[in-house]
Design a protein around this motif. Sequence first.
Motif: not given
Length: 223
Positions: A1-7, A146-154, A167-173
Amino acid sequence: MINAIFFDVGGTILDESHEFAAWADWLGVPRHTFSAVFGAVIARGLDYQETFRAFRPDFDLAVELERRAAAGQPESFGEEDLYPDARPCLTSLREQGLVVGLAGNQPAHAESTLRALDLPVDLIGTSHGWGVAKPSPAFFERVVREGGGDASSILYVGDRPDNDARPAQEAGMKTCLIRRSPWGHILDMPAVSERCLFRIDSLDELPTLVAKHNAAGVSPPAA
C-alpha cells in the motif's frame, strides 16, 4: 500500500522554462543556444551548473543569485509556472486520504514561495531548509521520516532517474518517473526506470494508478 507520496519540485510540479529563459537573458546568451547547451550537459551526465560555466567559466550560482536580486531580477516562480496538471493531481491524491508532500532541491526563497501558493499538500521540504540536497541518502532518509517512517509505503515522484528515482529506490521507496523536463526526455537510465512502480507522461495519470495499486493491495474481508 502507498500511504504517502512526495513530489520533486522543479520539472515535476513546476515548469522551469521561464526561469531557464531568464538565466539565458541574464547571461546575455540566445535562449535557443542556452537550451542546446543545457541538453548537451544533461546528455553527458554533468551537473546542470556546467551549462552556465560553458558561457561564463567563473560562474558561481550563489553570487549570481545575489546579483540578480540586487538588480531587481530575482529568481522566482508563481502560480503561472505550475504545470496545469499539478494542483489537480495533488488535490486528488489528498482526497484518497494519502499524505502528500513536496521535497526537492530548492534555494532559500523557494520554500516560502511554495507555501504562498497554498498547494494542497501536508508537507513542504527543501534542500535549503533541511540542510541536505539530493541525491544524498540523508535527503531521502528525511523524506522517509517525514512520510511516517516506513519507506516501502512511500512513493517518490520525480523527473530525474539520477537525482530522484535511483536514490529513492536505494532508500527503499517506491518510485514514479515523469517524462517531461529536459532530464526526463534526455537522461536514459534503463536499470533505474525499469525498477519504477510507475512511468508517466502527465500527473493526470497518477491518482488513478495509485488508487488501483492500493485497491489491489487490500485483502478481502475474512469469510
